[in-house]
Design a protein around this motif. Structure first.
Motif, PDB file in Angstrom:
ATOM      1  N   SER A   1       9.666  -1.762   9.028  1.00  0.00           N
ATOM      2  CA  SER A   1      10.380  -0.772   8.229  1.00  0.00           C
ATOM      3  C   SER A   1      10.774  -1.431   6.907  1.00  0.00           C
ATOM      4  O   SER A   1      10.617  -2.638   6.726  1.00  0.00           O
ATOM      5  CB  SER A   1      11.631  -0.276   8.966  1.00  0.00           C
ATOM      6  OG  SER A   1      12.508  -1.354   9.233  1.00  0.00           O
ATOM      7  N   GLY A   2      11.285  -0.633   5.996  1.00  0.00           N
ATOM      8  CA  GLY A   2      11.726  -1.167   4.714  1.00  0.00           C
ATOM      9  C   GLY A   2      10.589  -1.606   3.819  1.00  0.00           C
ATOM     10  O   GLY A   2      10.766  -2.460   2.954  1.00  0.00           O
ATOM     11  N   GLY A   3       9.407  -1.002   4.030  1.00  0.00           N
ATOM     12  CA  GLY A   3       8.267  -1.390   3.226  1.00  0.00           C
ATOM     13  C   GLY A   3       8.335  -0.842   1.815  1.00  0.00           C
ATOM     14  O   GLY A   3       9.108   0.064   1.504  1.00  0.00           O
ATOM     15  N   THR A   4       7.499  -1.381   0.966  1.00  0.00           N
ATOM     16  CA  THR A   4       7.402  -0.967  -0.430  1.00  0.00           C
ATOM     17  C   THR A   4       5.993  -0.454  -0.708  1.00  0.00           C
ATOM     18  O   THR A   4       5.034  -1.213  -0.546  1.00  0.00           O
ATOM     19  CB  THR A   4       7.700  -2.138  -1.378  1.00  0.00           C
ATOM     20  OG1 THR A   4       8.997  -2.653  -1.101  1.00  0.00           O
ATOM     21  CG2 THR A   4       7.609  -1.686  -2.826  1.00  0.00           C
ATOM     22  N   PRO A   5       5.832   0.807  -1.092  1.00  0.00           N
ATOM     23  CA  PRO A   5       4.488   1.307  -1.383  1.00  0.00           C
ATOM     24  C   PRO A   5       3.825   0.481  -2.490  1.00  0.00           C
ATOM     25  O   PRO A   5       4.487   0.102  -3.468  1.00  0.00           O
ATOM     26  CB  PRO A   5       4.729   2.748  -1.836  1.00  0.00           C
ATOM     27  CG  PRO A   5       6.057   3.109  -1.254  1.00  0.00           C
ATOM     28  CD  PRO A   5       6.857   1.841  -1.262  1.00  0.00           C
ATOM     29  N   PRO A   6       2.539   0.165  -2.363  1.00  0.00           N
ATOM     30  CA  PRO A   6       1.853  -0.594  -3.412  1.00  0.00           C
ATOM     31  C   PRO A   6       1.899   0.145  -4.744  1.00  0.00           C
ATOM     32  O   PRO A   6       1.762   1.372  -4.791  1.00  0.00           O
ATOM     33  CB  PRO A   6       0.417  -0.704  -2.883  1.00  0.00           C
ATOM     34  CG  PRO A   6       0.530  -0.502  -1.409  1.00  0.00           C
ATOM     35  CD  PRO A   6       1.662   0.451  -1.210  1.00  0.00           C
ATOM     36  N   GLU A   7       2.110  -0.589  -5.825  1.00  0.00           N
ATOM     37  CA  GLU A   7       2.173   0.015  -7.153  1.00  0.00           C
ATOM     38  C   GLU A   7       0.842  -0.036  -7.880  1.00  0.00           C
ATOM     39  O   GLU A   7       0.719   0.500  -8.981  1.00  0.00           O
ATOM     40  CB  GLU A   7       3.255  -0.687  -7.979  1.00  0.00           C
ATOM     41  CG  GLU A   7       4.655  -0.519  -7.399  1.00  0.00           C
ATOM     42  CD  GLU A   7       5.708  -1.226  -8.232  1.00  0.00           C
ATOM     43  OE1 GLU A   7       5.323  -1.917  -9.196  1.00  0.00           O
ATOM     44  OE2 GLU A   7       6.904  -1.091  -7.926  1.00  0.00           O
ATOM     45  N   VAL A   8      -0.141  -0.704  -7.282  1.00  0.00           N
ATOM     46  CA  VAL A   8      -1.479  -0.761  -7.863  1.00  0.00           C
ATOM     47  C   VAL A   8      -2.428  -0.009  -6.951  1.00  0.00           C
ATOM     48  O   VAL A   8      -2.119   0.253  -5.782  1.00  0.00           O
ATOM     49  CB  VAL A   8      -1.942  -2.222  -8.042  1.00  0.00           C
ATOM     50  CG1 VAL A   8      -1.035  -2.946  -9.015  1.00  0.00           C
ATOM     51  CG2 VAL A   8      -1.979  -2.946  -6.696  1.00  0.00           C
ATOM     52  N   GLU A   9      -3.591   0.346  -7.463  1.00  0.00           N
ATOM     53  CA  GLU A   9      -4.571   1.051  -6.644  1.00  0.00           C
ATOM     54  C   GLU A   9      -5.060   0.142  -5.526  1.00  0.00           C
ATOM     55  O   GLU A   9      -5.362  -1.031  -5.744  1.00  0.00           O
ATOM     56  CB  GLU A   9      -5.755   1.504  -7.490  1.00  0.00           C
ATOM     57  CG  GLU A   9      -6.772   2.311  -6.685  1.00  0.00           C
ATOM     58  CD  GLU A   9      -7.942   2.795  -7.526  1.00  0.00           C
ATOM     59  OE1 GLU A   9      -8.013   4.006  -7.788  1.00  0.00           O
ATOM     60  OE2 GLU A   9      -8.767   1.945  -7.918  1.00  0.00           O
ATOM     61  N   ILE A  10      -5.126   0.678  -4.321  1.00  0.00           N
ATOM     62  CA  ILE A  10      -5.618  -0.088  -3.184  1.00  0.00           C
ATOM     63  C   ILE A  10      -6.910   0.538  -2.669  1.00  0.00           C
ATOM     64  O   ILE A  10      -7.147   1.738  -2.843  1.00  0.00           O
ATOM     65  CB  ILE A  10      -4.573  -0.167  -2.049  1.00  0.00           C
ATOM     66  CG1 ILE A  10      -4.292   1.229  -1.473  1.00  0.00           C
ATOM     67  CG2 ILE A  10      -3.297  -0.818  -2.533  1.00  0.00           C
ATOM     68  CD1 ILE A  10      -3.434   1.201  -0.220  1.00  0.00           C
ATOM     69  N   SER A  11      -7.738  -0.279  -2.056  1.00  0.00           N
ATOM     70  CA  SER A  11      -8.989   0.201  -1.475  1.00  0.00           C
ATOM     71  C   SER A  11      -8.848   0.271   0.038  1.00  0.00           C
ATOM     72  O   SER A  11      -8.314  -0.630   0.673  1.00  0.00           O
ATOM     73  CB  SER A  11     -10.140  -0.729  -1.855  1.00  0.00           C
ATOM     74  OG  SER A  11      -9.888  -2.059  -1.413  1.00  0.00           O
ATOM     75  N   VAL A  12      -9.314   1.380   0.606  1.00  0.00           N
ATOM     76  CA  VAL A  12      -9.279   1.599   2.053  1.00  0.00           C
ATOM     77  C   VAL A  12     -10.694   1.904   2.503  1.00  0.00           C
ATOM     78  O   VAL A  12     -11.386   2.743   1.902  1.00  0.00           O
ATOM     79  CB  VAL A  12      -8.332   2.754   2.431  1.00  0.00           C
ATOM     80  CG1 VAL A  12      -8.252   2.893   3.949  1.00  0.00           C
ATOM     81  CG2 VAL A  12      -6.950   2.549   1.832  1.00  0.00           C
ATOM     82  N   THR A  13     -11.152   1.246   3.572  1.00  0.00           N
ATOM     83  CA  THR A  13     -12.520   1.419   4.033  1.00  0.00           C
ATOM     84  C   THR A  13     -12.553   1.639   5.541  1.00  0.00           C
ATOM     85  O   THR A  13     -11.599   1.341   6.256  1.00  0.00           O
ATOM     86  CB  THR A  13     -13.388   0.189   3.697  1.00  0.00           C
ATOM     87  OG1 THR A  13     -12.833  -0.967   4.356  1.00  0.00           O
ATOM     88  CG2 THR A  13     -13.450  -0.054   2.202  1.00  0.00           C
ATOM     89  N   ALA A  14     -13.681   2.164   6.009  1.00  0.00           N
ATOM     90  CA  ALA A  14     -13.961   2.348   7.430  1.00  0.00           C
ATOM     91  C   ALA A  14     -15.476   2.332   7.579  1.00  0.00           C
ATOM     92  O   ALA A  14     -16.213   2.539   6.602  1.00  0.00           O
ATOM     93  CB  ALA A  14     -13.378   3.653   7.943  1.00  0.00           C
TER      94      ALA A  14
END
Length: 455
Positions: free
Chosen positions: A331-344
């Motif tokens: 908990s208490g995370g911080t959303p990334p402020e830069v573009e992130i890549s997600v793959t599957a």
């Protein structure tokens, strides 16, 4: 700006979530095909095997290596390794360890002394000795493989048939059964000691496993197994329906049981150690990883995609007997402020649908995200050495004792989303397959399989 990359479909960032979840995803990939795939547009005539023909077994994707201690080893590697390499103990589907190479074991707290079967030999006829066991322990200790050998602090050969281990181990049998394969210390890669030996390997297509007449166990394998590497679940199901595959490790997906039944196939499944998880790259901090995990509505994904084929993971180390209890400190995370890549992996229907859901949910929280399905031969191959994505959606097998330490998400390298059913599917002409949700995988009892050839 958020982006979805695919050859044939580019949904906009403002798609309604349920529409995203219920839309079938394409089988296209972002890379050109590697290896050969059987065509799937021919007539539906069934080509049942004749007695004596190999059993054709399908896996989604292709392992980068057959060496279970290589840095690119995957679950696919370990599944095939179970058929060609022994271990001191092995895991049956409920996670119970049974002796394989071990003839006897004496345990005294942090010490265990194992006597090897003196009848054990390699496929070239040379004896399998304690020296091979110690060499395999050394290799496992130097890798990140999920091997039980990594939990053992020392190993030495007392004599050619005796190995002495030391370590802070709670269950020696389970530890020595957990992907603790014995490989030859000084022989080439074609030297094996399982119920099968490697007859031929064609990269991008298949590996052929033939019964090893020198195998020390019982019963002896009866059938040659052609392990075929398949690019998509759609192709896999079509080949099974047409009789061009005889059996397969069928990935869980929406309405899997109904689709298998409609195709006239038989199936066995188990809900155990297989999970679907997020694997994080080194570019995200621990707080950013937690921020990604917190942004996801797993309840919606469970109801629309997983349904009765699994359940939400509620611990960082899911297991059949660990179905409840909250995550600790995630908990208490911080959303990334830069573009992130997600793959599957492209071709895995459920994971690409989950990729769409993750894309939509992150985009709805103003996280800039680029999502892309990746050729499964690459995803489960060279990307295991260096995955360039920030977040990848993967399947992972487990085993008793794997990750038993208390849930500590300080690193949060992996975040399990769901426990899912592990399927093995086969045509009526084949007898013997049974699902095994542990690291031993679907070939765990391949030596018992037989084919009636449609008679």
């Amino acid at each position: 700006m958020s982006r979805w990359r695919s050859n044939r479909h580019r949904p906009g960032p403002l798609l309604v979530l349920l529409a995203v979840l219920l839309t079938a995803c394409p089988d296209g990939t972002g890379s050109p095909p590697r290896g050969r795939e059987p065509e799937t547009t021919t007539s539906p005539a069934v080509d049942a095997p004749s007695p004596g023909d190999p059993i054709r077994f399908g896996f989604l994707g292709e392992p980068a290596t057959l060496d279970p201690y290589d840095e690119t080893a995957s679950d696919l590697t370990r599944y095939i390794a179970r058929a060609i390499y022994p271990s001191l103990f092995t895991l049956v589907p409920d996670g119970t360890p049974e002796p394989l190479l071990a003839a006897d074991m004496e345990v005294d707290g942090s010490r265990a002394t194992v006597q090897l079967l003196r009848s054990a030999s390699w496929s070239d006829g040379s004896p399998l000795t304690a020296r091979d066991v110690v060499a395999s322990w050394r290799r496992a200790r130097g890798t990140v493989t999920p091997s039980g050998f990594r939990d053992i602090s020392s190993a030495r050969a007392v004599d050619p048939a005796t190995v002495a281990f030391r370590g802070e181990v709670n269950d020696w049998e389970a530890t020595l059964a957990r992907a603790a394969y014995i490989l030859p210390s000084e022989r080439d890669a074609r030297t094996t000691a399982g119920p099968f030996r490697i007859a031929r390997r064609t990269p991008g297509l298949e590996v052929v496993l033939e019964p090893d007449p020198l195998w020390f166990g019982r019963p002896k394998a009866k059938e040659t197994i052609r392990v075929r590497f398949i690019r998509t679940t759609g192709t896999m199901l079509a080949l099974l329906e047409r009789g061009e595959l005889d059996a397969a490790a069928f990935p869980s997906m929406v309405n899997a049981a109904e689709r298998v039944q409609a195709a006239g196939l038989q199936a066995d499944s188990a809900l155990g150690w297989e999970t679907i998880r997020l694997s994080f790259g080194t570019g995200l901090s621990r707080l950013q990883r937690a921020g990604v995990a917190e942004a996801l509505d797993l309840g919606v994904m469970k109801e629309t995609l997983i349904r009765s084929d699994g359940r939400r993971a509620t611990t960082l180390h899911p297991a059949p007997d660990r179905a409840s209890g909250p995550y600790r400190s995630v908990s208490g995370g911080t959303p990334p402020e830069v573009e992130i890549s997600v793959t599957a992996p492209a071709g895995d229907e459920l994971l690409t649908q989950l990729l769409r859901a993750v894309y939509a949910q992150l985009d709805a929280t103003d996280v800039a995200v680029e999502a892309a399905p990746i050729d499964p031969f690459i995803f489960y191959g060279e990307w295991l050495r260096a995955d360039p994505s920030d977040v990848s959606i993967r399947r992972a097998s487990g085993a008793p004792g794997l990750g038993i330490p208390p849930d500590d998400p300080a690193g949060l390298d992996h975040f399990p989303l769901f426990q899912v059913r592990t399927y093995v599917v086969w045509r009526p002409e084949v007898e013997g397959p049974r699902s095994n949700p542990t690291l031993d995988g679907p070939l765990w009892n391949a030596r018992d399989w037989t084919s009636t050839g449609g008679s």
